[in-house]
Scaffold this motif. Structure first.
Motif, mmCIF file in Angstrom:
data_model
loop_
_atom_site.group_PDB
_atom_site.id
_atom_site.type_symbol
_atom_site.label_atom_id
_atom_site.label_comp_id
_atom_site.label_asym_id
_atom_site.label_seq_id
_atom_site.Cartn_x
_atom_site.Cartn_y
_atom_site.Cartn_z
ATOM 1 N N VAL A 1 0.844 -1.202 0.000
ATOM 2 C CA VAL A 1 0.000 0.000 0.000
ATOM 3 C C VAL A 1 0.876 1.247 0.000
ATOM 4 N N SER A 2 0.449 2.239 -0.743
ATOM 5 C CA SER A 2 1.200 3.490 -0.852
ATOM 6 C C SER A 2 1.416 4.128 0.522
ATOM 7 N N PRO A 3 2.617 4.629 0.781
ATOM 8 C CA PRO A 3 2.870 5.295 2.058
ATOM 9 C C PRO A 3 2.111 6.610 2.184
ATOM 10 N N LYS A 4 1.581 7.112 1.068
ATOM 11 C CA LYS A 4 0.813 8.355 1.083
ATOM 12 C C LYS A 4 -0.653 8.128 1.425
ATOM 13 N N ALA A 5 -1.070 6.864 1.525
ATOM 14 C CA ALA A 5 -2.478 6.557 1.789
ATOM 15 C C ALA A 5 -2.903 7.075 3.159
ATOM 16 N N SER A 6 -4.091 7.669 3.208
ATOM 17 C CA SER A 6 -4.659 8.112 4.477
ATOM 18 C C SER A 6 -5.134 6.901 5.269
ATOM 19 N N THR A 7 -5.557 7.136 6.492
ATOM 20 C CA THR A 7 -6.061 6.035 7.317
ATOM 21 C C THR A 7 -7.226 5.329 6.628
ATOM 22 N N ALA A 8 -8.166 6.110 6.073
ATOM 23 C CA ALA A 8 -9.329 5.524 5.400
ATOM 24 C C ALA A 8 -8.911 4.789 4.132
ATOM 25 N N GLU A 9 -7.979 5.358 3.391
ATOM 26 C CA GLU A 9 -7.511 4.711 2.164
ATOM 27 C C GLU A 9 -6.771 3.424 2.480
ATOM 28 N N ARG A 10 -5.998 3.440 3.543
ATOM 29 C CA ARG A 10 -5.272 2.244 3.939
ATOM 30 C C ARG A 10 -6.231 1.128 4.337
ATOM 31 N N ALA A 11 -7.268 1.486 5.082
ATOM 32 C CA ALA A 11 -8.261 0.488 5.482
ATOM 33 C C ALA A 11 -8.988 -0.072 4.267
ATOM 34 N N ALA A 12 -9.342 0.816 3.333
ATOM 35 C CA ALA A 12 -10.025 0.369 2.106
ATOM 36 C C ALA A 12 -9.111 -0.518 1.276
ATOM 37 N N ALA A 13 -7.831 -0.167 1.229
ATOM 38 C CA ALA A 13 -6.870 -0.938 0.446
ATOM 39 C C ALA A 13 -6.754 -2.367 0.962
ATOM 40 N N VAL A 14 -6.664 -2.525 2.276
ATOM 41 C CA VAL A 14 -6.533 -3.867 2.846
ATOM 42 C C VAL A 14 -7.824 -4.657 2.667
ATOM 43 N N LYS A 15 -8.961 -3.972 2.737
ATOM 44 C CA LYS A 15 -10.230 -4.656 2.449
ATOM 45 C C LYS A 15 -10.233 -5.206 1.030
ATOM 46 N N TRP A 16 -9.724 -4.412 0.070
ATOM 47 C CA TRP A 16 -9.674 -4.868 -1.326
ATOM 48 C C TRP A 16 -8.707 -6.045 -1.475
ATOM 49 N N ILE A 17 -7.542 -5.951 -0.861
ATOM 50 C CA ILE A 17 -6.569 -7.040 -0.944
ATOM 51 C C ILE A 17 -7.181 -8.332 -0.413
ATOM 52 N N ASP A 18 -7.893 -8.204 0.691
ATOM 53 C CA ASP A 18 -8.553 -9.371 1.264
ATOM 54 C C ASP A 18 -9.592 -9.933 0.306
ATOM 55 N N PHE A 19 -10.436 -9.079 -0.246
ATOM 56 C CA PHE A 19 -11.521 -9.521 -1.131
ATOM 57 C C PHE A 19 -10.980 -10.174 -2.394
ATOM 58 N N ARG A 20 -10.007 -9.543 -2.999
ATOM 59 C CA ARG A 20 -9.498 -10.007 -4.289
ATOM 60 C C ARG A 20 -8.551 -11.208 -4.164
ATOM 61 N N TYR A 21 -7.638 -11.150 -3.216
ATOM 62 C CA TYR A 21 -6.562 -12.130 -3.191
ATOM 63 C C TYR A 21 -6.615 -13.141 -2.039
ATOM 64 N N LEU A 22 -7.079 -12.731 -0.876
ATOM 65 C CA LEU A 22 -7.019 -13.612 0.284
ATOM 66 C C LEU A 22 -8.277 -14.445 0.483
ATOM 67 N N ARG A 23 -9.428 -13.849 0.242
ATOM 68 C CA ARG A 23 -10.685 -14.534 0.536
ATOM 69 C C ARG A 23 -10.789 -15.915 -0.117
ATOM 70 N N PRO A 24 -10.414 -16.068 -1.400
ATOM 71 C CA PRO A 24 -10.508 -17.409 -1.998
ATOM 72 C C PRO A 24 -9.566 -18.424 -1.369
ATOM 73 N N LYS A 25 -8.640 -17.949 -0.507
ATOM 74 C CA LYS A 25 -7.709 -18.850 0.153
ATOM 75 C C LYS A 25 -8.229 -19.346 1.499
ATOM 76 N N TYR A 26 -9.270 -18.674 2.037
ATOM 77 C CA TYR A 26 -9.818 -19.116 3.327
ATOM 78 C C TYR A 26 -11.317 -19.343 3.308
ATOM 79 N N ASP A 27 -12.021 -18.822 2.307
ATOM 80 C CA ASP A 27 -13.473 -18.927 2.221
ATOM 81 C C ASP A 27 -13.831 -20.013 1.211
#
Length: 454
Positions: A317-343
């Protein structure tokens, strides 16, 4: 190896971070909307994969109405990445190979996403080996895996049978590989083993083999990476290659090929064994029309140490990301890449779609989570498998206990290029001295490493 959760240190306990990287800055209003950019959209030439990505963006936005995703088809490129990073042109979420996170973390060029990661499902069940490349020396998390693979040995099961070898009991050591290679050549006249040597693939595979002898390509000295391959493990690897070529004559005479060239010959039945990943099964059947039944894969053989080279990609995640952007970014990473590995439901949905598109389903990969999370996912994937699962069993069993060693973090491709020459030398010149070739490679690499770390 029993997986353990990497220690996550609470804010205020870990070392001091610059504000741009801190995961503990003041929170924005909970009801505010946020827009983030995300890389990795497949190009228009990959129409099915691109549409699948866009469909996932739409589904994510439906589930998260306050987050807007703007995808780009940017891909990591060594020649342009540094300039884009310096110019602030990178997306909120961008994907990098596993060689990059250590340097990015050290230079504080990616955001600390520890706290956001802690809120994810099964955060305490991550597989330590998969998470390690994105973990800083401070124990905090700066990257999450999107795809990871561990090098193994692919082999022609049909040639094994013709040579009187058991295809369900492939070699576990390099000595056993040598014995099998001689048997295949003696019985069939086909080279029993092949080593790629060009386009940096010679140095890449030599590095992986060196890991199995307990060696490394680089090591840290006084805070900097220095060349570490001019020693016993790499020398023993080159001596093994030289012996298979000049003493056994079991690996043929064509030795100026890259990995793709070797795989093409493997799929045509002209090679018994070579180093590759299980994912090469896809090219084996789609690009080179190989017989699915002949493809076997096992864990990378041991030279005294049970280890293999870990590769793949991570989302940072970009170091320039705000708190809200960082939270949204990790949510996207989870949805796109991680979820199919645990769900299991998400995994089954993706497996069905891939099977319908004739994309291989059931090929093993490095698990992101511990067995109690992964096993239900594998069960549904195997329900829709369109590959010969039994042919991958030896790999899955063997890799479970191996140490995963990442690629060289600094100037890795330059190291591979220098080692290409060493591999080519011992396979094309009978009088080549492995120790001298490694010294020559080191002389080329030392100034490159120094320049890269000024």
């Amino acid at each position: 190896m029993r997986a353990r959760w990497v220690r996550i240190v609470a804010c205020g306990v870990a070392g001091v971070l610059v504000p741009a990287l801190s995961a503990c800055s003041s929170a924005e209003p909970a009801d505010s909307s946020v827009t983030i950019t995300v890389a990795d959209l497949p190009p228009t030439t990959q129409a099915k994969s691109r549409q699948q990505f866009l469909d996932q963006v739409a589904a994510f936005e439906r589930d998260n109405p306050k987050i807007k995703i703007k995808p780009t088809d940017s891909q990591w490129e060594a020649k342009t990445f540094a300039a884009r990073l310096a110019g602030g042109q990178l997306e909120t979420v961008f994907i990098v190979p596993l060689t990059e996170p250590p340097g990015l973390i050290k230079r504080r060029q990616v955001a600390d996403i520890t706290d956001e990661t802690r809120s994810l499902p099964h955060a305490d069940k991550f597989e330590e080996r998969a998470l390690k490349p994105g973990t800083g020396t401070d124990g905090r998390i700066y990257g999450l895996p999107t795809s990871e693979w561990a090098l193994g040995l692919i082999y022609n099961r049909q040639l094994f049978t013709k040579a009187g070898l058991d295809p369900d009991k492939p070699p576990k050591t390099w000595d056993e590989v040598r014995v099998a290679a001689k048997a295949i050549f003696a019985k069939t006249g086909i080279p029993g083993y092949a080593q790629p040597t060009t386009n940096n693939t010679g140095g890449w595979t030599l590095t992986a083999m060196t890991y199995t002898h307990g060696g490394r390509a680089e090591k840290e000295v006084d805070g900097k990476q220095v060349a570490a391959f001019n020693d016993g493990p790499a020398r023993r690897t080159l001596e093994w290659l030289k012996a298979t070529r000049w003493e056994d004559n079991s690996i043929g005479r064509q030795h100026l090929r890259n990995g793709a060239d070797v795989l093409k010959d493997f799929s045509a039945g002209r090679i018994g064994m070579t180093i590759a990943t299980p994912s090469t099964y896809g090219d084996h059947i789609t690009k080179y029309n190989g017989d699915p039944a002949m493809f076997g894969v096992t864990a990378l053989p041991s030279g005294g140490t049970s280890a293999t080279l870990l590769g793949g990609k991570m989302a940072v995640v970009s170091p320039k990301a705000s708190t809200a952007e960082r939270a949204a970014a990790v949510k996207w990473i989870d949805f796109r890449y991680l979820r199919p590995k645990y769900d299991a439901a998400a995994a089954e949905e993706r497996a069905k779609a891939n099977a319908a598109d004739d994309i291989p389903v059931g090929v093993p990969a490095v698990p992101f989570y511990q067995p109690d999370v992964v096993d239900p996912v594998l069960k549904v994937e195997h329900r829709h498998a369109n590959v010969p699962l039994n042919n991958f069993k030896s790999y899955t069993t063997g890799v479970a206990s191996q140490d995963f060693v990442a690629e060289p973090p600094i100037a890795g491709q330059d190291i591979y290029a220098a080692l290409d020459v060493a591999v080519q030398a011992v396979l094309t010149r009978k009088d080549a001295d492995p120790a001298a070739e490694l010294r020559n490679a080191e002389e080329k690499v030392v100034p490159i490493l120094e320049r890269a770390q000024r």
